[in-house]
Design an enzyme around this catalytic site. Structure first.
Site, PDB file in Angstrom:
ATOM      1  N   LYS A   1       1.528   9.333   6.194  1.00  0.00           N
ATOM      2  CA  LYS A   1       2.553  10.323   5.883  1.00  0.00           C
ATOM      3  C   LYS A   1       2.759  11.187   7.128  1.00  0.00           C
ATOM      4  O   LYS A   1       1.801  11.513   7.827  1.00  0.00           O
ATOM      5  CB  LYS A   1       2.065  11.184   4.714  1.00  0.00           C
ATOM      6  CG  LYS A   1       2.978  12.359   4.344  1.00  0.00           C
ATOM      7  CD  LYS A   1       4.149  11.922   3.511  1.00  0.00           C
ATOM      8  CE  LYS A   1       5.267  12.959   3.494  1.00  0.00           C
ATOM      9  NZ  LYS A   1       6.557  12.379   3.067  1.00  0.00           N
TER      10      LYS A   1
ATOM     11  N   LEU B   1       9.076  16.366   3.655  1.00  0.00           N
ATOM     12  CA  LEU B   1       7.885  16.175   4.479  1.00  0.00           C
ATOM     13  C   LEU B   1       6.680  16.998   4.040  1.00  0.00           C
ATOM     14  O   LEU B   1       5.916  17.512   4.867  1.00  0.00           O
ATOM     15  CB  LEU B   1       8.205  16.433   5.960  1.00  0.00           C
ATOM     16  CG  LEU B   1       9.101  15.347   6.569  1.00  0.00           C
ATOM     17  CD1 LEU B   1       9.449  15.680   8.005  1.00  0.00           C
ATOM     18  CD2 LEU B   1       8.420  13.988   6.518  1.00  0.00           C
TER      19      LEU B   1
ATOM     20  N   CYS C   1      13.991  15.039  11.877  1.00  0.00           N
ATOM     21  CA  CYS C   1      13.536  16.361  11.476  1.00  0.00           C
ATOM     22  C   CYS C   1      14.505  17.388  12.038  1.00  0.00           C
ATOM     23  O   CYS C   1      15.016  17.216  13.140  1.00  0.00           O
ATOM     24  CB  CYS C   1      12.156  16.659  12.069  1.00  0.00           C
ATOM     25  SG  CYS C   1      10.918  15.446  11.654  1.00  0.00           S
TER      26      CYS C   1
ATOM     27  N   ASN D   1      14.520   4.682   9.670  1.00  0.00           N
ATOM     28  CA  ASN D   1      14.248   5.677   8.648  1.00  0.00           C
ATOM     29  C   ASN D   1      15.324   5.558   7.567  1.00  0.00           C
ATOM     30  O   ASN D   1      16.138   4.641   7.607  1.00  0.00           O
ATOM     31  CB  ASN D   1      14.259   7.077   9.286  1.00  0.00           C
ATOM     32  CG  ASN D   1      13.245   8.003   8.603  1.00  0.00           C
ATOM     33  OD1 ASN D   1      13.204   8.086   7.371  1.00  0.00           O
ATOM     34  ND2 ASN D   1      12.432   8.694   9.373  1.00  0.00           N
TER      35      ASN D   1
ATOM     36  N   GLY E   1      13.060  -1.412   6.054  1.00  0.00           N
ATOM     37  CA  GLY E   1      14.200  -1.136   5.199  1.00  0.00           C
ATOM     38  C   GLY E   1      14.332  -2.151   4.075  1.00  0.00           C
ATOM     39  O   GLY E   1      14.828  -3.253   4.269  1.00  0.00           O
ATOM     40  N   GLY E   2      13.851  -1.771   2.897  1.00  0.00           N
ATOM     41  CA  GLY E   2      14.100  -2.581   1.715  1.00  0.00           C
ATOM     42  C   GLY E   2      13.280  -3.833   1.582  1.00  0.00           C
ATOM     43  O   GLY E   2      13.596  -4.700   0.760  1.00  0.00           O
TER      44      GLY E   2
HETATM   45  C1  FMN Z   1       9.437   8.932  -0.738  1.00  0.00           C
HETATM   46  C2  FMN Z   1       9.558   8.625   0.714  1.00  0.00           C
HETATM   47  C3  FMN Z   1       8.915   9.409   1.661  1.00  0.00           C
HETATM   48  C4  FMN Z   1       9.037   9.145   3.015  1.00  0.00           C
HETATM   49  N1  FMN Z   1       8.372   9.922   3.926  1.00  0.00           N
HETATM   50  C5  FMN Z   1       8.454   9.646   5.250  1.00  0.00           C
HETATM   51  C6  FMN Z   1       7.737  10.397   6.202  1.00  0.00           C
HETATM   52  O1  FMN Z   1       6.996  11.313   5.858  1.00  0.00           O
HETATM   53  N2  FMN Z   1       7.898  10.090   7.520  1.00  0.00           N
HETATM   54  C7  FMN Z   1       8.684   9.057   7.938  1.00  0.00           C
HETATM   55  O2  FMN Z   1       8.764   8.812   9.137  1.00  0.00           O
HETATM   56  N3  FMN Z   1       9.375   8.299   7.044  1.00  0.00           N
HETATM   57  C8  FMN Z   1       9.273   8.579   5.711  1.00  0.00           C
HETATM   58  N4  FMN Z   1       9.957   7.788   4.808  1.00  0.00           N
HETATM   59  C9  FMN Z   1      10.804   6.673   5.294  1.00  0.00           C
HETATM   60  C10 FMN Z   1      10.069   5.334   5.174  1.00  0.00           C
HETATM   61  O3  FMN Z   1       8.920   5.303   5.979  1.00  0.00           O
HETATM   62  C11 FMN Z   1      10.997   4.175   5.547  1.00  0.00           C
HETATM   63  O4  FMN Z   1      11.410   4.332   6.885  1.00  0.00           O
HETATM   64  C12 FMN Z   1      12.233   4.111   4.667  1.00  0.00           C
HETATM   65  O5  FMN Z   1      11.912   4.417   3.337  1.00  0.00           O
HETATM   66  C13 FMN Z   1      12.947   2.761   4.697  1.00  0.00           C
HETATM   67  O6  FMN Z   1      12.107   1.713   4.276  1.00  0.00           O
HETATM   68  P1  FMN Z   1      12.047   1.158   2.761  1.00  0.00           P
HETATM   69  O7  FMN Z   1      13.456   0.821   2.371  1.00  0.00           O
HETATM   70  O8  FMN Z   1      11.143  -0.017   2.811  1.00  0.00           O
HETATM   71  O9  FMN Z   1      11.523   2.272   1.931  1.00  0.00           O
HETATM   72  C14 FMN Z   1       9.829   8.057   3.444  1.00  0.00           C
HETATM   73  C15 FMN Z   1      10.475   7.262   2.501  1.00  0.00           C
HETATM   74  C16 FMN Z   1      10.350   7.517   1.146  1.00  0.00           C
HETATM   75  C17 FMN Z   1      11.061   6.648   0.171  1.00  0.00           C
END
Ligand code: FMN
Ligand code: FAD
Ligand code: FAD
Ligand code: FMN
Ligand code: FES
Ligand code: FES
Lengths: 257, 313, 313, 257
Positions: C44, C72, C129, C191, C242-243
């Site tokens: 995280k 965050l 951020c 992201n 992503g996904g």
């Molecule tokens: C609930 C949640 C919290 C997230 N928190 C962070 C974070 O603290 N820092 C970060 O760099 N990305 C964060 N992300 C982004 C994910 O790491 C990732 O880049 C994004 O969800 C796309 O991938 P996915 O479609 O597989 O979820 C977060 C995503 C979700 C869904």
């Protein structure tokens, strides 16, 4: 053309992973012609998202049947339908096979699930006074779905039933013994098979119609998603959904598989 | 219930339109859809000459959406005037012609010719087209070019001029502000999002052009955010577009600030979606005790101190 | 089968990681997941001080995806070192600490402190951020600031430095090029996408901050296109994100040019997705007769003459 | 904690749009405590996408039951499950109700589907030697699901059964007649009801635990998606999934409905 829910009257497995789904819809049953298809929404959710196109396989009274192979999400859901469930149908769609005309004998060639339009096509041809000879190919005996086909000539790639080889090779050997001049060829199946059929028909100077597949969204000509390349035409592409899925084999260029 | 609204000098009977490229030229669906119940039809994008479009495969299904790369296949403006417009004139709805081009001059030529025709109620300009002069980079990601197209076209027509923005930019509201200054009457937000799909087994892209445009419910959250961004910072009517399947979806777009909506991909599932949505919005508004659908526009109950690009994601 | 790869001075046992913010600090799932089968864990995001995060609601389901606005929420770098790192050190996988901050100096402070600790294999920098100096606009949409953060951090560490890019920009490859020049060892693409969801009946946004980050399968096509764009124009290792739900999804990312992948939202459906995907990629590669998963990286069979922003959409 | 498919043993409608779904899972059946919940994946597709949280309602031998109202896609799919189908379960999750402690009488207050954790809670309390008094409120009689609740006190908003008014008003009138000092309150239901319960319990100097709901993705503390605001605490938020869903009513601030 109709767009509505239809009540499923049954689903049965007729070969390995091959199912026939039947549903009640008087309008489609009354109006559909051989080679036409339906664009089905398998359920109300978003996954799968798009409709799925299927040829009409058979019609009996008010009941319409399609035959399909389970290859992904949509077909898996269809295979799991039960009497009393519904499917949402859009159709009949597309240009049917040309069954009128001068020929006396119809040569039907199907590869794999290419048998889908053949029962209804054979029936209409016979009604129109044509003699029908049908050739069916499959990889192996378990994948053959020969129901509702009258005395089919069978080929399997592995020789587990009938002729050992491709269905087009079977047709060629048949033609050597029974040369045909007054015939028309109708074919449906994988691209590679359609290419072979097309070459064969042109070499034999026989008219030939192919039923094509292709990715589709709408099925009714509004997305422009389903082009097939045309030969020597002003417009470069035709739409499989509204200008096909049946095409004279001399007018189109098949896509590489 | 008041359902309609006015843009420049044209009154639209309701706020539900069908999006360009997802309804053909209206004639394909005449037996399935009562088009007279739509606020209007955005035609398939027209260019000066006919375009063949891209080779197959042109579409691929994706999670809750689809990718397309039609390549703006269209019959060209002359064939449109000759073959499609006579039919469109008979319809009891407004016709907005969507225009695509690969040079500023081509946009002007197409609009100029169409502007002389009867039966066209307005123009929507698709700027998600490769600018041949700039090595094929899309006009729509270049704020100056987008504004230039707008002001050149503004000079040519008194009819509503709507610029259809691409979401593939950092600050869509800057584009909205620029086209407003250049004389646009409204913006359409949004066109498709650049995306890609791959067949792991064949190692090939699922559409022939490698990348294409993503549409459908998958992008609805993105579209809502883009409409909201524009509505928060620019005072211009917005056509909200992206993943609308139901009346509830459409109401969401109105709430975040769209004056009207367009139905795109949903037409491929059911070409009468627009009609259903128009009726559904009306009964929703009635349930909520409203007298005018317009009361929903921008009626979101949200903190206003929050910018779309200011969050900790 | 060769499954691993090396970045700078660190060898990762395979190419499957879990994405920041979707796996906690690794300890929450110890009974459910064999984390030793992962290439690594992105923690995280950590900031200097603990952050409460945003008020509820923080999440909303969307078609094939979800919207989040966690804000965050995190325990801060000191508590991390004291309470979480000792446990993480016992794991048989690599630990990449993800850092978030609201000033360039804060990024440096956090990384500087962490760089002295044992058991951290690398850093991933979340630039999505708000930059307090620039009125809260995200660092990640400002190419110069992103490069500045990169070069300042590069000076502080010999460990792998990975910059996690935001997709909410016009040209993501320009950002990748800039951080490469500034000394980054790799980029994470991508992201979340800015999105929004609304409750039509209450007229309220479904998450407290109005807009939030869209993730899940809905955005997979967008992520593939962004990874492809970067891979086509910048020579830098990419973590594709992503996904991703399945091994097949992961292979798609490798094919378009990712050297490794991260599993995000899928962890909420099943926290062992990463392990399943790692195993699945291996059997896929075996079926295809490969000796090294690396042979899949960039192995897409596509026309190369096509730029992502050059199409007629 | 387990994450696996479980075989559905049945679904029954027990009130208007209210269903009980039962499935076999020895591990959950053996370990689950009152107030804990499961995060269910209703099927394999992407729509609905996230898991759905449900309290455990009852346990019988190896069979676990949940009770739910059909309010959207997920619950509609669950209601359509049949014996032989599967659901994917993750759990048991969360902090159970505190049933130990000094009190002798337990006051259980449920609004609407807030009855969900009450049967299993009542059973455990009785086993622990507590006396249990249960109060149930619903909008109207058709929505009451009183099965497996021992002699419940009933209130309906429309007076169609039992006390005419809210369940909290019913509890208050009950307390006027039977003042309680050695009691603990356990409540589950809509936010507005929980607020009233909380005020009532604090005014009566009774310990009180509330079971909260809230949007959830993971259910296991890794998404940080389910905060509830805490009162006078160093950390501003607690997570409903891992620090709840049961909370002492004095430690948290309920969200406006
Ligand atoms: C609930 C949640 C919290 C997230 N928190 C962070 C974070 O603290 N820092 C970060 O760099 N990305 C964060 N992300 C982004 C994910 O790491 C990732 O880049 C994004 O969800 C796309 O991938 P996915 O479609 O597989 O979820 C977060 C995503 C979700 C869904
Ligand atoms: C005009 C026409 C008639 C057809 N008739 C039949 C038939 O009678 N019997 C039969 O078994 N199949 C037929 N097909 C193919 C059938 O549509 C696909 O097998 C089916 O859509 C697969 O859906 P799925 O969800 O199971 O597979 P998935 O792989 O999950 O489908 C993913 C996507 O690919 C598309 N797709 C997959 N395979 C094909 C294909 N071969 N052709 C076109 N699109 C495809 C789907 O529509 C969907 O958009 C026909 C196709 C067309 C175009
Ligand atoms: C710890 C916990 C225990 C619960 N126990 C029960 C129970 O025993 N019986 C019961 O009927 N319901 C219970 N709920 C509420 C239940 O989870 C929702 O009713 C259900 O998720 C709705 O799903 P849907 O797909 O039918 O509705 P949709 O409206 O389609 O759901 C859309 C989204 O909203 C979320 N959501 C909707 N309603 C709620 C809600 N009230 N709380 C949290 N998230 C919600 C869903 O999870 C989903 O992400 C509980 C919720 C929590 C957090
Ligand atoms: C197959 C297809 C073709 C499209 N063609 C055009 C077009 O010619 N001109 C245009 O401006 N937009 C075109 N679009 C974009 C849509 O009009 C719409 O902006 C987009 O699809 C998002 O809306 P949706 O999610 O409702 O589909 C097309 C979209 C699709 C799916
Ligand atoms: S499938 Fe839409 S035009 Fe053919
Ligand atoms: S639901 Fe994910 S942290 Fe609580």
């Amino acid at each position: 053309m109709t767009l509505c829910n239809a009540d499923v009257t049954g689903v049965r497995e007729v070969a390995q992973g091959v199912y026939v789904l039947s549903f009640r819809n008087p309008e489609v049953a009354r109006t559909v012609l051989p080679g036409q298809f339906l664009n089905l929404r398998v359920h109300e959710g978003l996954d799968p998202f798009l409709r799925r196109p299927f040829s009409v396989y058979r019609v009996e009274k008010d009941v319409v049947e399609i035959i399909f192979q389970v290859i992904g999400k949509g077909t898996a859901i269809l295979a799991g339908k039960k009497r009393g469930d519904v499917v949402n149908i859009l159709g009949p769609l597309g240009v049917p096979f040309g069954i009128g005309g001068e020929f006396t004998k119809a040569i039907l060639i199907a590869g794999g699930l290419g048998i889908a339009p053949m029962p209804i096509l054979g029936e209409h041809l016979r009604k129109a006074g044509k003699r029908v000879e049908i050739f069916v190919g499959a990889r192996t005996v378990g994948q053959l779905a020969l129901h509702h086909l009258k005395s089919p000539h069978v080929a399997t790639d592995d020789g587990s039933r009938g002729f050992h080889g491709t269905v087009v090779a079977l047709v060629e050997s048949y033609f050597k013994e029974h040369p045909q001049t007054d015939a028309k060829v109708f074919a449906c199946g994988p691209t590679r098979m359609l290419e072979a059929v097309s070459r064969f028909a042109q070499a034999s100077f026989l008219p030939c119609e192919l039923s094509l597949e292709g990715e589709m969204a709408c099925g009714i000509g509004i997305c422009q998603g389903c082009p097939v390349e045309r030969i020597n035409a002003e417009r470069r592409y035709a739409l499989v959904c509204t200008e096909g899925p049946t095409f004279d084999c001399t007018t189109i260029r098949l896509r590489e598989a | 219930m008041k359902t309609g609204f006015t843009l420049r000098n044209v009154h639209f009977k309701n706020r539900v339109f069908v999006a360009s490229g997802t309804f053909g030229y209206g004639d394909e669906v005449q037996n399935l859809v009562e088009v007279g119940q739509l606020g209007g039809i955005m035609t398939k994008s027209l260019s000066w000459k006919p375009r063949d479009g891209n080779p197959p495969p042109r579409i691929a299904e994706t999670p809750s959406g689809m990718l397309n790369s039609i390549g703006l296949a269209n019959i060209g403006v002359h064939a449109f005037i000759e073959k499609k417009l006579p039919y469109l004139r008979t319809l009891d709805t407004c016709i907005i012609v969507n225009i695509a081009a690969s040079s500023v001059q081509e946009y002007c030529d197409v609009l100029g010719l169409l502007n002389e025709q009867e039966g066209i109620h307005g123009f929507e300009i698709n700027v998600s087209c490769p600018n041949v002069k700039e090595g094929g980079l899309s006009f729509g990601i270049d704020c100056d070019r987008t504004a230039e197209i707008t002001s050149r076209l503004r000079a040519l027509t008194e009819k509503p001029l709507i610029i259809k923005l691409t979401p593939n930019v950092t600050h869509i509201s800057r584009f909205a502000a620029a086209v407003k200054d250049a004389g646009a009457d409204a913006v359409s937000v949004m066109n498709t999002v650049i995306g890609m799909a791959v067949d792991a087994r064949t190692r090939k892209p699922r559409i022939s052009t490698t990348t294409g445009g993503l549409s459908g419910p998958a992008i609805k959250p993105i579209a809502l955010a883009k409409v909201y961004e524009v509505a928060q910072s620019v005072d211009i009517p917005i056509f909200g577009i992206g993943g609308i399947m139901t009346a509830e979806d459409a109401v969401e777009f109105l709430l975040v600030g769209a004056s009207a909506v367009q139905i795109g991909t949903a037409n491929f599932i059911d070409p009468s979606t627009g009609v259903t949505v128009a009726q559904g919005i009306e009964s929703f508004a009635r349930q909520q005790g409203l007298n005018d659908i317009g009361e929903l526009v921008g009626a979101l109950d949200a903190r206003r101190d929050f910018s779309v690009l200011q969050s900790w994601l």
